[in-house]
Design a protein around this motif. Structure first.
Motif, PDB file in Angstrom:
ATOM      1  N   LEU A  17     -18.671  29.309 -13.024  1.00 50.86           N
ATOM      2  CA  LEU A  17     -17.824  28.869 -11.908  1.00 50.86           C
ATOM      3  C   LEU A  17     -18.375  29.329 -10.564  1.00 50.86           C
ATOM      4  O   LEU A  17     -18.442  28.564  -9.601  1.00 50.86           O
ATOM      5  CB  LEU A  17     -16.417  29.456 -12.064  1.00 50.86           C
ATOM      6  CG  LEU A  17     -15.383  28.604 -12.772  1.00 50.86           C
ATOM      7  CD1 LEU A  17     -14.026  29.263 -12.649  1.00 50.86           C
ATOM      8  CD2 LEU A  17     -15.345  27.193 -12.164  1.00 50.86           C
ATOM      9  N   LEU A  18     -18.777  30.595 -10.527  1.00 49.59           N
ATOM     10  CA  LEU A  18     -19.353  31.129  -9.289  1.00 49.59           C
ATOM     11  C   LEU A  18     -20.612  30.374  -8.892  1.00 49.59           C
ATOM     12  O   LEU A  18     -20.830  30.055  -7.717  1.00 49.59           O
ATOM     13  CB  LEU A  18     -19.793  32.566  -9.520  1.00 49.59           C
ATOM     14  CG  LEU A  18     -18.814  33.664  -9.182  1.00 49.59           C
ATOM     15  CD1 LEU A  18     -19.474  34.997  -9.458  1.00 49.59           C
ATOM     16  CD2 LEU A  18     -18.452  33.568  -7.700  1.00 49.59           C
ATOM     17  N   LEU A  60     -21.114  25.296  -1.864  1.00 47.57           N
ATOM     18  CA  LEU A  60     -20.830  25.895  -0.566  1.00 47.57           C
ATOM     19  C   LEU A  60     -22.076  26.437   0.122  1.00 47.57           C
ATOM     20  O   LEU A  60     -22.126  26.560   1.334  1.00 47.57           O
ATOM     21  CB  LEU A  60     -19.834  27.047  -0.766  1.00 47.57           C
ATOM     22  CG  LEU A  60     -18.842  27.152   0.368  1.00 47.57           C
ATOM     23  CD1 LEU A  60     -17.908  25.961   0.313  1.00 47.57           C
ATOM     24  CD2 LEU A  60     -18.052  28.448   0.267  1.00 47.57           C
ATOM     25  N   ILE A  61     -23.088  26.770  -0.675  1.00 47.68           N
ATOM     26  CA  ILE A  61     -24.283  27.372  -0.082  1.00 47.68           C
ATOM     27  C   ILE A  61     -25.517  26.519  -0.369  1.00 47.68           C
ATOM     28  O   ILE A  61     -26.248  26.150   0.550  1.00 47.68           O
ATOM     29  CB  ILE A  61     -24.460  28.821  -0.602  1.00 47.68           C
ATOM     30  CG1 ILE A  61     -23.256  29.647  -0.121  1.00 47.68           C
ATOM     31  CG2 ILE A  61     -25.773  29.409  -0.103  1.00 47.68           C
ATOM     32  CD1 ILE A  61     -23.253  31.080  -0.531  1.00 47.68           C
ATOM     33  N   TRP A  80     -20.225  20.198   7.317  1.00 43.42           N
ATOM     34  CA  TRP A  80     -21.529  20.805   7.034  1.00 43.42           C
ATOM     35  C   TRP A  80     -21.928  21.755   8.169  1.00 43.42           C
ATOM     36  O   TRP A  80     -22.387  22.878   7.939  1.00 43.42           O
ATOM     37  CB  TRP A  80     -22.577  19.698   6.831  1.00 43.42           C
ATOM     38  CG  TRP A  80     -23.976  20.210   6.715  1.00 43.42           C
ATOM     39  CD1 TRP A  80     -24.517  20.839   5.635  1.00 43.42           C
ATOM     40  CD2 TRP A  80     -24.994  20.169   7.717  1.00 43.42           C
ATOM     41  NE1 TRP A  80     -25.818  21.187   5.895  1.00 43.42           N
ATOM     42  CE2 TRP A  80     -26.126  20.796   7.162  1.00 43.42           C
ATOM     43  CE3 TRP A  80     -25.064  19.672   9.031  1.00 43.42           C
ATOM     44  CZ2 TRP A  80     -27.329  20.922   7.877  1.00 43.42           C
ATOM     45  CZ3 TRP A  80     -26.252  19.803   9.733  1.00 43.42           C
ATOM     46  CH2 TRP A  80     -27.361  20.422   9.159  1.00 43.42           C
ATOM     47  N   GLY A  81     -21.722  21.291   9.404  1.00 45.17           N
ATOM     48  CA  GLY A  81     -22.076  22.121  10.561  1.00 45.17           C
ATOM     49  C   GLY A  81     -21.315  23.444  10.553  1.00 45.17           C
ATOM     50  O   GLY A  81     -21.894  24.512  10.810  1.00 45.17           O
ATOM     51  N   ILE A  82     -20.030  23.378  10.240  1.00 46.81           N
ATOM     52  CA  ILE A  82     -19.224  24.606  10.229  1.00 46.81           C
ATOM     53  C   ILE A  82     -19.692  25.557   9.129  1.00 46.81           C
ATOM     54  O   ILE A  82     -19.823  26.765   9.339  1.00 46.81           O
ATOM     55  CB  ILE A  82     -17.723  24.250  10.038  1.00 46.81           C
ATOM     56  CG1 ILE A  82     -17.239  23.473  11.268  1.00 46.81           C
ATOM     57  CG2 ILE A  82     -16.880  25.504   9.830  1.00 46.81           C
ATOM     58  CD1 ILE A  82     -15.874  22.845  11.099  1.00 46.81           C
ATOM     59  N   VAL A  83     -19.999  24.986   7.976  1.00 45.85           N
ATOM     60  CA  VAL A  83     -20.468  25.829   6.875  1.00 45.85           C
ATOM     61  C   VAL A  83     -21.786  26.506   7.259  1.00 45.85           C
ATOM     62  O   VAL A  83     -21.963  27.714   7.066  1.00 45.85           O
ATOM     63  CB  VAL A  83     -20.627  24.999   5.578  1.00 45.85           C
ATOM     64  CG1 VAL A  83     -21.331  25.809   4.503  1.00 45.85           C
ATOM     65  CG2 VAL A  83     -19.259  24.540   5.080  1.00 45.85           C
ATOM     66  N   PHE A 129     -21.035  29.200  10.150  1.00 43.70           N
ATOM     67  CA  PHE A 129     -20.135  30.326   9.905  1.00 43.70           C
ATOM     68  C   PHE A 129     -20.048  30.760   8.448  1.00 43.70           C
ATOM     69  O   PHE A 129     -20.369  31.898   8.109  1.00 43.70           O
ATOM     70  CB  PHE A 129     -18.728  30.001  10.426  1.00 43.70           C
ATOM     71  CG  PHE A 129     -18.707  29.667  11.883  1.00 43.70           C
ATOM     72  CD1 PHE A 129     -18.796  30.666  12.852  1.00 43.70           C
ATOM     73  CD2 PHE A 129     -18.629  28.345  12.313  1.00 43.70           C
ATOM     74  CE1 PHE A 129     -18.791  30.368  14.198  1.00 43.70           C
ATOM     75  CE2 PHE A 129     -18.628  28.030  13.665  1.00 43.70           C
ATOM     76  CZ  PHE A 129     -18.704  29.035  14.620  1.00 43.70           C
ATOM     77  N   VAL A 130     -19.578  29.816   7.620  1.00 41.98           N
ATOM     78  CA  VAL A 130     -19.213  30.201   6.256  1.00 41.98           C
ATOM     79  C   VAL A 130     -20.403  30.792   5.499  1.00 41.98           C
ATOM     80  O   VAL A 130     -20.326  31.866   4.898  1.00 41.98           O
ATOM     81  CB  VAL A 130     -18.657  28.969   5.495  1.00 41.98           C
ATOM     82  CG1 VAL A 130     -18.276  29.341   4.070  1.00 41.98           C
ATOM     83  CG2 VAL A 130     -17.480  28.367   6.249  1.00 41.98           C
TER      84      VAL A 130
END
Ligand code: PHE
Length: 454
Positions: free
Chosen positions: A46-47, A54-55, A428-431, A434-435
């Motif tokens: 899952l991770l 997300l990455i 995508w830009g925010i990720v 920042f994220v």
């Protein structure tokens, strides 16, 4: 240098196959199951999937954008976007990582050649239990001559293709073989799932037990997501630089990520049922896949033929990945140092062989390397340093660069240069800004604070 003389993929499909060829390899079939087995099974899976989404995918698009905009290699891309800065250092780290990964990857890839030899001799036709299979594995990897010899042979094959250049060499090899690999994995998964006791493996893989999760497992999942997608070291910058101008890049990137992740999940669906059925320990380490699979082949009709086809395709999947690893380094020397492709392929491939010898000898061939540091083999240490840490740092730096230095609007412009729109572009830009940087820093911070690096 003009696009024509650098080379280009023959089209979108050419890129997808070559990039998927780079992504799909031992990372999916060898590394993913053993990382999952060492880090608690379902929770790790899952991770890992979370890290891909997300990455991994955001980093993939960052790298592809840089490659397309600059039409340069891992170092040259940074240099072209911000001349006279220290950013190209990120590219140099990528080149070092490419070398570091190739130097242990080619050893494991060599084992697949050894297994192919055994398959041809009919060794997988008869019933093989876990003990017999384990003995075959230890015998192969612990024999210095075979371990070093097969590594050399594998690097030689890699050099011969990379010296042929982008389209002729790399693309042709991927075109038929990737779909064939997928088909054979599908058959194996069906067989493994129907083995007696196989369902316990499915449960182990799909039902997460979060009590097993440690900081180390999170780090491993992050590293695995990057490793599997060939990210954090400039391979996708380099491959993106050969992407045809008129084609849809965001869609091609998404397909590559989908193909890679499906193959990893499919490999898990083979490995864990088979492993539970044979009564093996999921945390057996790097030998896991090599020991598990021979216990499955004899339960198939025409097991020997099946084994031959499987190891041939696995070797080829590994080859399309080693090609991309060497290509990153070669592209830098060809573009930036003006070496001839032929010379770069031979010299750099040769240096890599020398660096690979300690890893080849670390599985029983020579005691110094077998338990090198922290009771861990030289090969395992290389795998963790380059495969997990270097790629994570590379990915972090790449995203900080794209998000804060080069700029999201310019990156999106590059990705959409053909006129095809990118879905979720602002998310995508925010990720990327920042994220993703926060997530990677937190994970690395946890590792440093626990002090358990391996
Ligand atoms: N992604 C490849 C695999 O899964 C390995 C790789 C890592 C290739 C990094 C290039 C760069 O086998």
């Amino acid at each position: 240098m003009s696009t024509a003389s650098r080379g280009q993929w023959s089209g979108r499909l050419g890129f997808i196959l070559a990039a998927a060829g780079s992504a799909i390899g031992l990372g999916n079939i060898w590394r993913f199951p053993y990382m999952a087995g060492e880090n608690g099974g379902g929770a790790f899976v899952l991770l890992y999937l979370g890290c891909v989404l997300l990455i991994g995918i955001p980093v993939l698009f960052s790298e592809l954008a840089m490659g397309r905009k600059t039409e340069r290699n891992a170092v040259g891309a940074f240099r072209a976007l911000v001349p006279n800065s220290w950013w190209p250092a990120v590219g140099y780290l990528g080149i070092a990582a490419g070398f570091g990964i190739l130097a242990f990857y080619s050893v494991v890839a060599g084992w697949t050649l050894g297994y192919l030899g055994h398959a041809f001799m009919g060794d997988f036709g008869a019933a093989m239990d876990a003990d017999a299979s384990g003995a075959l594995f230890t015998g192969l990897i612990g024999d210095p001559l075979q371990a070093v010899g097969y590594t050399a042979l594998f690097l030689l094959l890699t050099i011969l293709i990379v010296r042929g250049g982008v389209s002729a060499g790399i693309e042709r090899a991927s075109k038929i073989l990737m779909p064939a690999l997928f088909a054979i994995l599908l058959v194996l998964a069906i067989r493994a799932l129907t083995l007696p006791g196989g369902m316990a493996g499915l449960e182990y893989l799909l039902v997460p037990d979060f009590s097993e999760l440690s900081a180390g497992a999170v780090m491993a999942a992050l590293g695995q997501a990057l490793f599997s997608l060939s990210l954090g070291m400039g391979a996708m910058v380099t491959y993106g630089s050969y992407f045809p101008k008129e084609e849809n890049m965001p869609q091609a990137g998404a397909l590559v990520a989908l193909a890679d992740t499906s193959v990893a999940v499919l490999a898990g669906l083979i490995m864990f049922p088979a492993l539970f059925s044979a009564g093996l320990d999921p945390a057996a380490g790097p030998g896991l896949v090599f020991v598990v699979l021979p216990t499955v082949f004899n339960s198939l009709p025409a097991g020997t033929l099946f084994a031959i086809a499987f190891y041939a395709l696995l070797a080829i999947a590994a080859l399309t990945s080693t090609i991309s690893l060497l290509e990153v380094v070669v592209a830098y020397f060809v573009d930036e140092r003006k070496w001839k492709r032929e010379k770069a392929a031979w010299v750099l491939g040769g240096v890599c062989f020398v660096l690979a010898v300690p890893s080849a000898l670390s599985q029983g061939g020579a005691d110094v390397f077998t338990s090198f540091l922290f009771d861990t083999s030289f090969l395992d240490i290389q795998n963790i340093i380059w495969g997990n840490y270097a790629l994570s740092i590379g990915a972090l730096a790449t995203c900080v660069f794209v998000g804060w230095k080069w700029g999201i609007p310019k990156a999106i412009e590059a990705l959409e240069a053909s006129g095809h729109r990118m879905a979720f572009a602002s998310a995508w830009g925010i990720v990327v800004r920042f994220v993703l940087p926060i997530a990677i820093v937190v994970v690395l911070g946890f590792i440093v604070s626990t002090g358990r690096y391996f």
